[in-house]
Design a protein around this motif. Structure first.
Motif, PDB file in Angstrom:
ATOM      1  N   THR A 165      53.890  71.046  38.982  1.00 36.63           N
ATOM      2  CA  THR A 165      52.556  71.624  38.870  1.00 36.63           C
ATOM      3  C   THR A 165      51.464  70.734  39.478  1.00 36.63           C
ATOM      4  O   THR A 165      50.307  71.153  39.510  1.00 36.63           O
ATOM      5  CB  THR A 165      52.202  71.961  37.408  1.00 36.63           C
ATOM      6  OG1 THR A 165      52.385  70.792  36.607  1.00 36.63           O
ATOM      7  CG2 THR A 165      53.073  73.080  36.877  1.00 36.63           C
ATOM      8  N   THR A 166      51.816  69.556  39.992  1.00 34.98           N
ATOM      9  CA  THR A 166      50.811  68.831  40.767  1.00 34.98           C
ATOM     10  C   THR A 166      50.422  69.672  41.975  1.00 34.98           C
ATOM     11  O   THR A 166      49.280  69.638  42.425  1.00 34.98           O
ATOM     12  CB  THR A 166      51.310  67.445  41.255  1.00 34.98           C
ATOM     13  OG1 THR A 166      52.557  67.617  41.925  1.00 34.98           O
ATOM     14  CG2 THR A 166      51.471  66.457  40.128  1.00 34.98           C
ATOM     15  N   GLN A 169      49.431  74.961  40.955  1.00 38.18           N
ATOM     16  CA  GLN A 169      48.440  75.066  39.900  1.00 38.18           C
ATOM     17  C   GLN A 169      48.325  76.460  39.295  1.00 38.18           C
ATOM     18  O   GLN A 169      47.961  76.603  38.136  1.00 38.18           O
ATOM     19  CB  GLN A 169      47.100  74.528  40.397  1.00 38.18           C
ATOM     20  CG  GLN A 169      47.160  73.007  40.395  1.00 38.18           C
ATOM     21  CD  GLN A 169      46.078  72.330  41.205  1.00 38.18           C
ATOM     22  OE1 GLN A 169      45.120  72.962  41.622  1.00 38.18           O
ATOM     23  NE2 GLN A 169      46.244  71.037  41.425  1.00 38.18           N
ATOM     24  N   GLN A 172      50.800  76.441  36.664  1.00 36.15           N
ATOM     25  CA  GLN A 172      50.332  75.577  35.581  1.00 36.15           C
ATOM     26  C   GLN A 172      49.385  76.351  34.657  1.00 36.15           C
ATOM     27  O   GLN A 172      49.471  76.274  33.439  1.00 36.15           O
ATOM     28  CB  GLN A 172      49.630  74.357  36.160  1.00 36.15           C
ATOM     29  CG  GLN A 172      49.154  73.377  35.086  1.00 36.15           C
ATOM     30  CD  GLN A 172      48.567  72.111  35.690  1.00 36.15           C
ATOM     31  OE1 GLN A 172      47.870  72.157  36.702  1.00 36.15           O
ATOM     32  NE2 GLN A 172      48.858  70.982  35.083  1.00 36.15           N
ATOM     33  N   THR A 173      48.472  77.110  35.266  1.00 38.20           N
ATOM     34  CA  THR A 173      47.532  77.917  34.493  1.00 38.20           C
ATOM     35  C   THR A 173      48.273  78.975  33.677  1.00 38.20           C
ATOM     36  O   THR A 173      47.980  79.193  32.501  1.00 38.20           O
ATOM     37  CB  THR A 173      46.531  78.617  35.443  1.00 38.20           C
ATOM     38  OG1 THR A 173      46.028  77.636  36.342  1.00 38.20           O
ATOM     39  CG2 THR A 173      45.395  79.239  34.676  1.00 38.20           C
TER      40      THR A 173
END
Ligand code: HEC
Ligand code: HEC
Ligand code: HEC
Ligand code: HEC
Ligand code: HEC
Ligand code: HEC
Ligand code: HEC
Ligand code: HEC
Ligand code: HEC
Ligand code: HEC
Length: 315
Positions: A165-166, A169, A172-173
Motif C-alpha cells: 500500500t505504499t 493507496q 489502502q483506503t
C-alpha cells in the motif's frame, strides 16, 4: 567539501543540472570493462559495516554452501547483486562509479537493477514477470523486497500490506472501510488473491478467474447449483468489492438497490414500507419485507439454490 558548497549555493535550476551531470558519468561507466574488487565482500565490508546491512547474512542469499547463491564457492558475493565494484572501491566510494544500487530512488535504471536479480531468478520467482503490470510499469524487485534484513517484510503476513500500500493507496483506503477482508488485522495477505510476480489471469489474480480465486476459500459458493443465479456464476465482483466497502458484507451497493440495478421493481415488493419511505423504483410496490435485508429477506439463497423448488432463490 566542494560538493557541499555547490549544493548550498546553487539555485534550484543549477541544482537540477548538477544532479543530471552527476548521473550521466556514472551511467556512462556501466559499459566499461567489468572490474571486480580484489577480495569480494571483505573489501566492501571495510567501509560498509553499517549494522543495517548485516541482516543479509541471516538470509538464504548468504549460505556459504549453496553453489547457486552469491556466497557459494566462487560466487561474486556482494558484487553478484551490486555489479563489478572495482572502480567504486578505487574511487573510495566517492562516486557510485558503476555500482548498482537498488530501489525506486536509485541511480541505476530499474531494468539494470532487475537484471541483476533475474540473472539468478529467471526460472522460479519471475516466471510470469515480464508480462506483469509491475514489470510494464518499471517496478523494481527491490521496491517490494528488502534483502539486507533477516525477515523480508513483503514476505510476512503482518507487514506485507504496508509494503504493497505504499504504492496502492486506493486499496489502502478500501481496507479502512467498515466491511473488509482481515488484511489490516494481519490475518490475510494481498497475495491470498494476487500473484505478486504476475499471472495469466486478469488483475494478476492467483487463479484463472475472480470466481476461482474467491471460491478457493469460499467453497460453499462454488456451485454448480440446481438453480444458478447468473451474475454469481459470472463474477463475484458483480456484487462484491473485494478490497473493502462501506456497505455490509463487501457489497458494492446496498440491497434492494443492488438487486434493482438488474431487476425491475414493477409488480414486486420494491419499496420499503416505512412512514418516511425509501427511494425506490417508480411504480414499485411497498413491502415491509424490504426493511434492512431488502430482497434477501425472501430471496435468501442469492448465490444459488439446491432446493428442488428453489427456482426463485428463496430456499
Ligand atoms: C573505501 C570505502 C568503500 C569501499 C571499499 C566500498 N564502498 Fe561502497 N560506498 C562508499 C561510500 C563512501 C559510498 C557513498 C555513501 C553515501 O553516499 O552515503 C558508497 C556507496 C555504495 C552504494 C550505494 C549506497 C547508496 O546509498 O545508494 C553501494 C550499493 C555500495 N557502496 C556497495 C559497495 C560494494 C558492493 C562494495 C564492494 C565491492 C563497496 N561498496 C566498497 C565507500 C566504499
Ligand atoms: C547469484 C545468484 C542470485 C542473485 C544475483 C540473487 N539471488 Fe535471490 N536467491 C538466490 C538463491 C540461490 C536463493 C535461495 C533459493 C532457495 O533456497 O531455493 C535466493 C533466494 C531469494 C529469495 C527468497 C529468500 C528466502 O529467504 O527464501 C528472494 C526474495 C530473492 N532471492 C530475491 C532476490 C532479489 C530481489 C535479487 C536482486 C536484488 C536477488 N534475489 C539476487 C540466488 C540469487
Ligand atoms: C509486488 C511486489 C513484488 C515484486 C515487485 C517482486 N516480488 Fe518477489 N515476492 C513477492 C512476495 C509477496 C513474495 C512471497 C511469495 C508469495 O507470497 O507469493 C515473493 C517471493 C519471491 C521469491 C521467493 C520464491 C518464491 O517464489 O516464493 C523470490 C526468489 C523473488 N520473490 C524474487 C523476485 C524477483 C527476482 C523480482 C524482480 C524481477 C521480484 N521478486 C519482484 C513480492 C514481489
Ligand atoms: C542478493 C543481492 C544482494 C547482495 C548479495 C548484497 N546486496 Fe546490498 N543491496 C541489495 C538490495 C536489494 C539493496 C536495497 C536495500 C535492501 O534491499 O535492503 C541493497 C542495499 C545496499 C546498500 C545501500 C544501503 C542503503 O541503505 O541504501 C549498500 C551499501 C549495500 N547494499 C552493500 C552491500 C554489501 C557490502 C554487500 C556484501 C556484504 C551486499 N550489499 C550484498 C542487494 C544485495
Ligand atoms: C513501487 C510501487 C508498487 C509496489 C510496492 C506494489 N505495486 Fe502493484 N502496481 C504498481 C504499479 C505502478 C502498477 C500498474 C499501475 C496500476 O495498476 O496501478 C501495479 C499494479 C498492480 C496490480 C494490477 C495488475 C493488473 O494486471 O491490473 C495488482 C493486483 C498489484 N499491483 C498488486 C500488488 C501487490 C499485491 C503488491 C505487494 C505485494 C504490490 N502491488 C506492490 C506499483 C506497485
Ligand atoms: C480477497 C481477494 C483480494 C485481496 C485480499 C486483495 N485483492 Fe486486489 N483484487 C482482487 C480482485 C478480485 C480484483 C479484480 C477486481 C475487478 O476486476 O473487479 C483486484 C484488483 C486489484 C488491483 C487492480 C485494480 C484496478 O482497478 O485495476 C490492484 C492494484 C489490487 N487489486 C491491489 C491489491 C492490494 C495492494 C492488496 C492488498 C492490500 C489486494 N489487492 C488484496 C482481489 C483481492
Ligand atoms: C484466502 C482466503 C479468502 C479468499 C481467497 C477470499 N476470501 Fe472472502 N473472506 C475470507 C475471510 C477469512 C473472511 C472473514 C471471515 C470473518 O471475518 O469471519 C472473508 C469474508 C468475506 C465476506 C464477508 C465480509 C463481511 O464483512 O462480512 C465476503 C462478502 C467475502 N469474503 C467475499 C469474497 C470475495 C468476493 C472473494 C474473491 C474476490 C473472496 N472473498 C476471497 C477469506 C477469503
Ligand atoms: C447478485 C449479487 C451477488 C453476487 C454476484 C455474489 N454475492 Fe455474495 N453476497 C450477496 C449478498 C446480497 C450477500 C449478503 C447476504 C446476507 O446478508 O444474507 C452476500 C454475502 C456473501 C458472503 C458473506 C455471507 C456468507 O453467507 O458467508 C460471502 C462470503 C459471499 N457473499 C461470497 C460470494 C462469492 C464467493 C461470490 C462469487 C462466487 C459471490 N458472493 C457473488 C450478493 C452476491
Ligand atoms: C448484475 C445483474 C444482477 C444483479 C445485481 C442481481 N441479479 Fe438476480 N438475476 C440476474 C439475471 C441475469 C438472472 C437470470 C434471469 C433469467 O434467467 O431470466 C437473475 C435471476 C434472479 C432470480 C431468479 C429468477 C428466475 O426466474 O429464475 C432471482 C429471485 C433474483 N435474480 C434475485 C436477485 C436478488 C435478490 C438480487 C440482489 C441481492 C439480484 N437478483 C441481483 C441478474 C442480476
Ligand atoms: C415478500 C417476499 C419478497 C420480497 C421482499 C421480494 N421478493 Fe422477489 N419474489 C417473491 C416471490 C413470492 C416470487 C415468485 C416466486 C415464484 O414464482 O416461485 C418472487 C420472484 C422474483 C423474481 C423472479 C420473477 C419471475 O418473473 O419469476 C425476481 C427476479 C425477484 N423476485 C426479484 C426480487 C427483488 C429484486 C427484490 C427486492 C427489490 C425482491 N424480489 C423482493 C417474493 C419476494
Amino acid at each position: 567539501m566542494t560538493r557541499t558548497r555547490a549544493w548550498r549555493t546553487a539555485g534550484a535550476a543549477a541544482l537540477l543540472l548538477l544532479m543530471a551531470a552527476g548521473i550521466a558519468p556514472a551511467r556512462a561507466e556501466e559499459g566499461a570493462t567489468p572490474a571486480y574488487s580484489p577480495h569480494g565482500a571483505d573489501t566492501c565490508l571495510v567501509c560498509h559495516n553499517e549494522p543495517g546491512l548485516m541482516g543479509l547474512f541471516r538470509t538464504a542469499h548468504a549460505r556459504p554452501n549453496d553453489p547457486r547463491g552469491p556466497f557459494g564457492h566462487g560466487g561474486l558475493q556482494c558484487e553478484a547483486c551490486h555489479g563489478p565494484g572495482g572502480a567504486h572501491v578505487k574511487a573510495r566510494g566517492k562516486q557510485p562509479a558503476g555500482i548498482v544500487d537498488f530501489g525506486a530512488h536509485a541511480l541505476a535504471a530499474v531494468a539494470k537493477q532487475n537484471g541483476m536479480c533475474l540473472g539468478c531468478h529467471r526460472d522460479n520467482a519471475a516466471h510470469d514477470w515480464d508480462a506483469s503490470a509491475h514489470a510494464a510499469n518499471g517496478v523494481a524487485c527491490a521496491s517490494c523486497h528488502t534483502l539486507h534484513a533477516a525477515t523480508d517484510p513483503v514476505r510476512s503476513a503482518d507487514t506485507q500490506v504496508a509494503v504493497c500500500t505504499t504504492c496502492h493507496q486506493t486499496e489502502q483506503t478500501d481496507l479502512l472501510k467498515l466491511s473488509h477482508h482481515p488484511l489490516r488485522e494481519g490475518k490475510m495477505e494481498c497475495t491470498a488473491c494476487h500473484a505478486p510476480h504476475g499471472s495469466t489471469a486478469p488483475a494478476q489474480l492467483l487463479h484463472n478467474t475472480v470466481n476461482e480465486t474467491c471460491t478457493a476459500c469460499h467453497a460453499e459458493f462454488r456451485g454448480p447449483f440446481l438453480w444458478e443465479h447468473q451474475p454469481v456464476t459470472e463474477d463475484c465482483d458483480n456484487c462484491h468489492q473485494p478490497h473493502g466497502s462501506a456497505q455490509p458484507t463487501l457489497l458494492k451497493v446496498r440491497t434492494p438497490f443492488l438487486c434493482q440495478q438488474c431487476h425491475e421493481g414493477a409488480g414486486h415488493p420494491s419499496i420499503a414500507n416505512t412512514p418516511q419511505g425509501l427511494a425506490g423504483v417508480p411504480g414499485g410496490v411497498p413491502s415491509a419485507f424490504l426493511l434492512n435485508g431488502g430482497c434477501i429477506n425472501c430471496h435468501s439463497q442469492v448465490h444459488g439454490s439446491n432446493h428442488p423448488s428453489g427456482r426463485a432463490l428463496m430456499r
